[in-house]
Design a protein around this motif. Structure first.
Motif, PDB file in Angstrom:
ATOM      1  N   GLN A   1       3.988 -16.285 -56.483  1.00  0.00           N
ATOM      2  CA  GLN A   1       4.897 -16.267 -55.360  1.00  0.00           C
ATOM      3  C   GLN A   1       4.129 -17.084 -54.432  1.00  0.00           C
ATOM      4  O   GLN A   1       2.706 -17.215 -54.264  1.00  0.00           O
ATOM      5  N   VAL A   2       4.992 -17.726 -53.254  1.00  0.00           N
ATOM      6  CA  VAL A   2       4.427 -18.203 -52.357  1.00  0.00           C
ATOM      7  C   VAL A   2       4.846 -17.659 -50.997  1.00  0.00           C
ATOM      8  O   VAL A   2       5.808 -17.286 -50.882  1.00  0.00           O
ATOM      9  N   GLN A   3       3.878 -17.186 -50.093  1.00  0.00           N
ATOM     10  CA  GLN A   3       4.162 -16.881 -48.931  1.00  0.00           C
ATOM     11  C   GLN A   3       3.955 -17.607 -47.751  1.00  0.00           C
ATOM     12  O   GLN A   3       3.224 -18.497 -47.811  1.00  0.00           O
ATOM     13  N   VAL A   4       4.807 -17.568 -46.786  1.00  0.00           N
ATOM     14  CA  VAL A   4       4.786 -18.631 -45.699  1.00  0.00           C
ATOM     15  C   VAL A   4       4.771 -17.558 -44.285  1.00  0.00           C
ATOM     16  O   VAL A   4       5.379 -16.723 -44.070  1.00  0.00           O
ATOM     17  N   VAL A   5       3.616 -17.975 -43.564  1.00  0.00           N
ATOM     18  CA  VAL A   5       3.546 -17.177 -42.449  1.00  0.00           C
ATOM     19  C   VAL A   5       3.249 -17.963 -40.969  1.00  0.00           C
ATOM     20  O   VAL A   5       2.629 -19.066 -41.093  1.00  0.00           O
ATOM     21  N   GLU A   6       4.009 -17.755 -39.990  1.00  0.00           N
ATOM     22  CA  GLU A   6       3.934 -18.443 -38.845  1.00  0.00           C
ATOM     23  C   GLU A   6       3.126 -17.808 -37.927  1.00  0.00           C
ATOM     24  O   GLU A   6       2.833 -16.624 -37.787  1.00  0.00           O
ATOM     25  N   SER A   7       2.618 -18.559 -36.911  1.00  0.00           N
ATOM     26  CA  SER A   7       1.985 -18.421 -35.929  1.00  0.00           C
ATOM     27  C   SER A   7       2.171 -19.056 -34.510  1.00  0.00           C
ATOM     28  O   SER A   7       2.576 -20.063 -34.761  1.00  0.00           O
ATOM     29  N   GLY A   8       1.696 -18.536 -33.365  1.00  0.00           N
ATOM     30  CA  GLY A   8       1.886 -19.472 -32.234  1.00  0.00           C
ATOM     31  C   GLY A   8       2.704 -19.384 -31.332  1.00  0.00           C
ATOM     32  O   GLY A   8       2.815 -19.774 -30.309  1.00  0.00           O
ATOM     33  N   GLY A   9       3.905 -18.401 -31.508  1.00  0.00           N
ATOM     34  CA  GLY A   9       4.904 -18.075 -30.614  1.00  0.00           C
ATOM     35  C   GLY A   9       4.304 -17.421 -29.005  1.00  0.00           C
ATOM     36  O   GLY A   9       3.155 -17.014 -29.261  1.00  0.00           O
ATOM     37  N   GLY A  10       5.305 -17.505 -28.099  1.00  0.00           N
ATOM     38  CA  GLY A  10       4.835 -16.510 -27.018  1.00  0.00           C
ATOM     39  C   GLY A  10       5.785 -16.931 -25.934  1.00  0.00           C
ATOM     40  O   GLY A  10       6.807 -17.214 -26.136  1.00  0.00           O
ATOM     41  N   LEU A  11       5.177 -16.663 -24.689  1.00  0.00           N
ATOM     42  CA  LEU A  11       5.998 -16.663 -23.616  1.00  0.00           C
ATOM     43  C   LEU A  11       5.400 -17.983 -22.852  1.00  0.00           C
ATOM     44  O   LEU A  11       4.253 -18.209 -22.639  1.00  0.00           O
ATOM     45  N   VAL A  12       6.301 -18.864 -22.476  1.00  0.00           N
ATOM     46  CA  VAL A  12       6.080 -20.022 -21.583  1.00  0.00           C
ATOM     47  C   VAL A  12       6.931 -20.463 -20.811  1.00  0.00           C
ATOM     48  O   VAL A  12       8.208 -20.046 -20.752  1.00  0.00           O
ATOM     49  N   GLN A  13       6.762 -21.080 -19.733  1.00  0.00           N
ATOM     50  CA  GLN A  13       7.456 -21.420 -18.561  1.00  0.00           C
ATOM     51  C   GLN A  13       8.111 -22.698 -18.868  1.00  0.00           C
ATOM     52  O   GLN A  13       7.955 -23.448 -19.373  1.00  0.00           O
ATOM     53  N   PRO A  14       9.279 -22.814 -18.261  1.00  0.00           N
ATOM     54  CA  PRO A  14      10.222 -24.058 -18.435  1.00  0.00           C
ATOM     55  C   PRO A  14       9.274 -25.299 -18.038  1.00  0.00           C
ATOM     56  O   PRO A  14       8.708 -25.334 -17.044  1.00  0.00           O
ATOM     57  N   GLY A  15       9.431 -26.160 -19.081  1.00  0.00           N
ATOM     58  CA  GLY A  15       8.539 -27.534 -18.814  1.00  0.00           C
ATOM     59  C   GLY A  15       7.320 -27.336 -19.414  1.00  0.00           C
ATOM     60  O   GLY A  15       6.595 -28.432 -19.499  1.00  0.00           O
ATOM     61  N   GLY A 102       2.416 -22.136 -59.664  1.00  0.00           N
ATOM     62  CA  GLY A 102       2.220 -21.964 -61.156  1.00  0.00           C
ATOM     63  C   GLY A 102       1.531 -23.083 -61.489  1.00  0.00           C
ATOM     64  O   GLY A 102       0.731 -23.839 -60.936  1.00  0.00           O
ATOM     65  N   LEU A 103       2.089 -23.620 -62.819  1.00  0.00           N
ATOM     66  CA  LEU A 103       1.393 -24.876 -63.398  1.00  0.00           C
ATOM     67  C   LEU A 103       2.320 -26.186 -63.007  1.00  0.00           C
ATOM     68  O   LEU A 103       2.769 -27.233 -63.597  1.00  0.00           O
ATOM     69  N   GLY A 104       3.267 -25.916 -61.836  1.00  0.00           N
ATOM     70  CA  GLY A 104       4.267 -26.838 -61.520  1.00  0.00           C
ATOM     71  C   GLY A 104       5.622 -26.719 -62.243  1.00  0.00           C
ATOM     72  O   GLY A 104       6.550 -27.676 -62.184  1.00  0.00           O
ATOM     73  N   ILE A 105       5.965 -25.654 -62.830  1.00  0.00           N
ATOM     74  CA  ILE A 105       7.185 -25.613 -63.665  1.00  0.00           C
ATOM     75  C   ILE A 105       8.103 -24.561 -63.180  1.00  0.00           C
ATOM     76  O   ILE A 105       9.240 -24.547 -63.514  1.00  0.00           O
ATOM     77  N   LEU A 106       7.358 -23.864 -61.967  1.00  0.00           N
ATOM     78  CA  LEU A 106       8.175 -23.027 -61.391  1.00  0.00           C
ATOM     79  C   LEU A 106       8.776 -23.468 -59.872  1.00  0.00           C
ATOM     80  O   LEU A 106       7.781 -23.917 -59.086  1.00  0.00           O
ATOM     81  N   ASP A 107       9.900 -23.365 -59.548  1.00  0.00           N
ATOM     82  CA  ASP A 107      10.335 -23.641 -57.994  1.00  0.00           C
ATOM     83  C   ASP A 107      10.128 -22.477 -57.000  1.00  0.00           C
ATOM     84  O   ASP A 107      10.189 -21.281 -57.519  1.00  0.00           O
ATOM     85  N   PHE A 108       9.980 -22.733 -55.897  1.00  0.00           N
ATOM     86  CA  PHE A 108       9.690 -21.711 -54.813  1.00  0.00           C
ATOM     87  C   PHE A 108      10.586 -22.355 -53.722  1.00  0.00           C
ATOM     88  O   PHE A 108      10.695 -23.417 -53.563  1.00  0.00           O
ATOM     89  N   SER A 109      11.336 -21.438 -52.903  1.00  0.00           N
ATOM     90  CA  SER A 109      11.755 -21.793 -51.764  1.00  0.00           C
ATOM     91  C   SER A 109      11.393 -20.561 -50.761  1.00  0.00           C
ATOM     92  O   SER A 109      12.270 -19.413 -51.034  1.00  0.00           O
TER      93      SER A 109
END
Length: 121
Positions: A1-15, A102-109
Motif C-alpha cells: 500500500q502507499v500512504q500520503v502525508v501532508e505537512s506545512g499548514g498553519g495560520l498566515v496573514q492575508p498577503g 509492488g513490482l509495478g503491476i498494482l495500481d494505487f490512488s
C-alpha cells in the motif's frame, strides 16, 4: 500500500506565503500524477493544482499566478508554494498521488488526511 502525508499548514496573514509538503511512502514503483486539492467549510472539494510525471502542471483559475506546484521525483515528494494568500484560500488541503506499486503491476490512488490552512489577520 502507499500512504500520503501532508505537512506545512498553519495560520498566515492575508498577503502572506506558506509552503505545503507531501510525502508518498510505501513500495512505490512509479508515481504518475501528484496533486493538491482543498475543501473550504460549506464548499465542495476542488482541485487546486496537479503535476504529472513529465512535469506538466495545471492550476485552478482561482490560484493561477499565486500558487506553484513542484515535485521531487527521486524522493516522492510534492510541494505547493502558496503566495499572496487570500482569506478565501482558507481550507483543508489534501495531497493526492497515483501510480503503481509492488513490482509495478498494482495500481494505487492515495489521499492524505489533509492539513489546515487558515488565512486571517
Amino acid at each position: 500500500q502507499v500512504q500520503v502525508v501532508e505537512s506545512g499548514g498553519g495560520l498566515v496573514q492575508p498577503g502572506g506565503s506558506l509552503r505545503l509538503s507531501c510525502l508518498a511512502t510505501g513500495a512505490i514503483f512509479e508515481i504518475n500524477a501528484m496533486a493538491w486539492d482543498r475543501q473550504a467549510p460549506g464548499k465542495e472539494r476542488e482541485l487546486v493544482a496537479v503535476i504529472t510525471s513529465d512535469g506538466t502542471t495545471n492550476y485552478a483559475d482561482s490560484v493561477k499566478g499565486r500558487f506553484i506546484i513542484s515535485r521531487d521525483y527521486r524522493k516522492n515528494r510534492v510541494f505547493l508554494q502558496m503566495n499572496s494568500l487570500k482569506r478565501e484560500d482558507t481550507a483543508v488541503y489534501y495531497c493526492y498521488a497515483n501510480g503503481t506499486y509492488g513490482l509495478g503491476i498494482l495500481d494505487f490512488s492515495s489521499w492524505g488526511q489533509g492539513t489546515q490552512v487558515t488565512v486571517s489577520s
